[in-house]
Design a protein around this motif. Structure first.
Motif, PDB file in Angstrom:
ATOM      1  N   LEU A   1      12.294 -10.612  42.893  1.00 31.35           N
ATOM      2  CA  LEU A   1      12.078  -9.428  42.716  1.00 31.35           C
ATOM      3  C   LEU A   1      10.780  -9.260  41.614  1.00 31.35           C
ATOM      4  O   LEU A   1       9.962  -8.158  42.018  1.00 31.35           O
ATOM      5  N   ALA A   2      10.631  -9.948  40.678  1.00 27.89           N
ATOM      6  CA  ALA A   2       9.740  -9.815  39.638  1.00 27.89           C
ATOM      7  C   ALA A   2       8.381 -10.014  40.343  1.00 27.89           C
ATOM      8  O   ALA A   2       7.421  -9.340  40.090  1.00 27.89           O
ATOM      9  N   ARG A   3       8.453 -11.087  41.385  1.00 33.42           N
ATOM     10  CA  ARG A   3       6.921 -11.309  42.138  1.00 33.42           C
ATOM     11  C   ARG A   3       6.702  -9.953  43.127  1.00 33.42           C
ATOM     12  O   ARG A   3       5.519  -9.672  43.312  1.00 33.42           O
ATOM     13  N   ARG A   4       7.698  -9.581  43.794  1.00 34.48           N
ATOM     14  CA  ARG A   4       7.497  -8.346  44.517  1.00 34.48           C
ATOM     15  C   ARG A   4       7.140  -7.064  43.880  1.00 34.48           C
ATOM     16  O   ARG A   4       6.264  -6.485  44.410  1.00 34.48           O
ATOM     17  N   ARG A   5       7.619  -7.008  42.807  1.00 33.04           N
ATOM     18  CA  ARG A   5       7.114  -5.856  41.830  1.00 33.04           C
ATOM     19  C   ARG A   5       6.215  -5.906  40.990  1.00 33.04           C
ATOM     20  O   ARG A   5       5.613  -5.033  40.363  1.00 33.04           O
ATOM     21  N   ARG A   6       5.551  -7.146  41.172  1.00 30.66           N
ATOM     22  CA  ARG A   6       4.471  -7.468  40.146  1.00 30.66           C
ATOM     23  C   ARG A   6       4.825  -7.008  38.783  1.00 30.66           C
ATOM     24  O   ARG A   6       3.804  -6.557  38.028  1.00 30.66           O
ATOM     25  N   LEU A   7       5.838  -7.701  38.470  1.00 35.38           N
ATOM     26  CA  LEU A   7       6.505  -7.261  36.952  1.00 35.38           C
ATOM     27  C   LEU A   7       5.224  -8.433  36.067  1.00 35.38           C
ATOM     28  O   LEU A   7       5.200  -9.458  36.452  1.00 35.38           O
ATOM     29  N   PRO A   8       4.868  -8.008  34.812  1.00 38.12           N
ATOM     30  CA  PRO A   8       4.189  -8.677  33.859  1.00 38.12           C
ATOM     31  C   PRO A   8       5.020  -9.794  33.525  1.00 38.12           C
ATOM     32  O   PRO A   8       6.187  -9.768  32.963  1.00 38.12           O
ATOM     33  N   ARG A   9       4.437 -11.164  33.701  1.00 39.40           N
ATOM     34  CA  ARG A   9       5.177 -12.402  33.107  1.00 39.40           C
ATOM     35  C   ARG A   9       4.168 -12.918  32.128  1.00 39.40           C
ATOM     36  O   ARG A   9       3.062 -12.742  32.074  1.00 39.40           O
ATOM     37  N   SER A  10       4.945 -13.729  31.283  1.00 38.89           N
ATOM     38  CA  SER A  10       4.327 -14.352  30.251  1.00 38.89           C
ATOM     39  C   SER A  10       5.207 -15.823  30.104  1.00 38.89           C
ATOM     40  O   SER A  10       6.143 -15.753  30.271  1.00 38.89           O
ATOM     41  N   ARG A  11       4.462 -16.702  29.213  1.00 35.26           N
ATOM     42  CA  ARG A  11       5.228 -17.823  28.547  1.00 35.26           C
ATOM     43  C   ARG A  11       5.926 -17.849  27.388  1.00 35.26           C
ATOM     44  O   ARG A  11       4.924 -17.229  26.596  1.00 35.26           O
ATOM     45  N   SER A  12       6.941 -18.006  27.018  1.00 39.86           N
ATOM     46  CA  SER A  12       7.389 -18.052  25.655  1.00 39.86           C
ATOM     47  C   SER A  12       7.149 -19.301  25.058  1.00 39.86           C
ATOM     48  O   SER A  12       6.514 -20.366  25.493  1.00 39.86           O
ATOM     49  N   ASP A  13       7.334 -19.519  23.699  1.00 43.44           N
ATOM     50  CA  ASP A  13       7.207 -20.803  23.005  1.00 43.44           C
ATOM     51  C   ASP A  13       8.028 -21.805  23.600  1.00 43.44           C
ATOM     52  O   ASP A  13       7.438 -22.988  23.280  1.00 43.44           O
ATOM     53  N   ASP A  14       9.182 -21.521  24.095  1.00 44.10           N
ATOM     54  CA  ASP A  14      10.042 -22.537  24.729  1.00 44.10           C
ATOM     55  C   ASP A  14       9.586 -23.137  26.202  1.00 44.10           C
ATOM     56  O   ASP A  14      10.508 -23.547  26.814  1.00 44.10           O
ATOM     57  N   ARG A  15       8.489 -22.645  26.570  1.00 44.79           N
ATOM     58  CA  ARG A  15       7.869 -22.852  27.808  1.00 44.79           C
ATOM     59  C   ARG A  15       8.806 -22.170  29.092  1.00 44.79           C
ATOM     60  O   ARG A  15       8.435 -22.650  30.008  1.00 44.79           O
ATOM     61  N   LYS A  16       9.617 -21.147  28.751  1.00 44.06           N
ATOM     62  CA  LYS A  16       9.986 -20.543  29.891  1.00 44.06           C
ATOM     63  C   LYS A  16       9.234 -19.238  30.164  1.00 44.06           C
ATOM     64  O   LYS A  16       8.732 -18.610  29.170  1.00 44.06           O
ATOM     65  N   ALA A  17       9.525 -18.834  31.500  1.00 47.67           N
ATOM     66  CA  ALA A  17       8.758 -17.589  31.745  1.00 47.67           C
ATOM     67  C   ALA A  17       9.800 -16.471  31.476  1.00 47.67           C
ATOM     68  O   ALA A  17      10.718 -16.491  31.794  1.00 47.67           O
ATOM     69  N   ARG A  18       9.100 -15.338  30.884  1.00 43.87           N
ATOM     70  CA  ARG A  18       9.637 -14.153  30.726  1.00 43.87           C
ATOM     71  C   ARG A  18       8.862 -13.080  31.328  1.00 43.87           C
ATOM     72  O   ARG A  18       7.763 -13.071  31.771  1.00 43.87           O
ATOM     73  N   VAL A  19       9.778 -12.011  31.922  1.00 41.00           N
ATOM     74  CA  VAL A  19       9.347 -11.052  32.425  1.00 41.00           C
ATOM     75  C   VAL A  19       9.427  -9.785  31.808  1.00 41.00           C
ATOM     76  O   VAL A  19      10.558  -9.560  31.232  1.00 41.00           O
ATOM     77  N   GLY A  20       8.456  -8.938  31.718  1.00 42.55           N
ATOM     78  CA  GLY A  20       8.592  -7.534  31.051  1.00 42.55           C
ATOM     79  C   GLY A  20       9.107  -6.494  32.195  1.00 42.55           C
ATOM     80  O   GLY A  20       8.531  -6.365  33.044  1.00 42.55           O
TER      81      GLY A  20
END
Length: 170
Positions: free
Chosen positions: A25-44
């Protein structure tokens, strides 16, 4: 309009979908993604703008393994019982054939032992007769006249041959 930063697992939990479905869903909607300090992907995600309803699972079952096991059990109770009965009947037929052949083999073994014993007796009788014939030819009798004894032995020999011949035809 508050944007929340969530991992795919947290987004999936909020939307009641799997982690993989949330990532898709995050890819389809092109939601902003970033990496946190624990190296996990986070979606806005802004939930006020996100109008997402998961598709109903048509034709899918909650637990496909349990459904498969239920089908197997149902099939087992019908087809397997019939197949087991058919195989047991076939095995009983094979067992009867085996027993019949075993009894036949036992009878043949007894006949073979009898034939071997008769052959040994016949060989012994033939050896005795050959000795008597050899004695008659050489005239090795110590007592009485040779001609009288030879005639007597020849008579005994003829009687022994006839008795052996009759015993062989029994």
């Amino acid at each position: 309009m508050s944007v929340e930063l969530l991992t795919y697992a947290e987004l999936g939990a909020r939307l009641n979908v799997s982690r993989e479905a949330a990532r898709s869903l995050a890819r389809r909607r092109r939601l902003p993604r970033s990496r946190s300090d624990d190296r996990k992907a986070r979606v806005g995600v802004d939930f006020s703008e996100l109008r997402y309803r998961p598709r109903p699972r048509i034709g899918r079952q909650a637990d496909p393994i349990a459904a498969s096991m239920a089908k197997i059990e149902a099939f087992k109770s019908e087809a397997f019982k019939a197949e087991i009965a058919r195989l047991e009947a076939k095995a009983a037929g094979y067992k009867a054939d085996f027993e019949r052949e075993r009894e036949r083999a036992d009878r043949l073994a007894v006949e073979l032992l009898q034939a071997a014993a008769e052959t040994m007796a016949a060989n012994a009788w033939a050896a005795q007769l050959e000795d008597e014939v050899a004695d008659l030819r050489t005239g090795r009798r110590a007592s009485g006249s040779t001609a009288g004894r030879a005639a007597l032995r020849l008579g005994h020999l003829a009687a022994a041959i006839v008795a052996a011949d009759r015993a062989a035809f029994r």
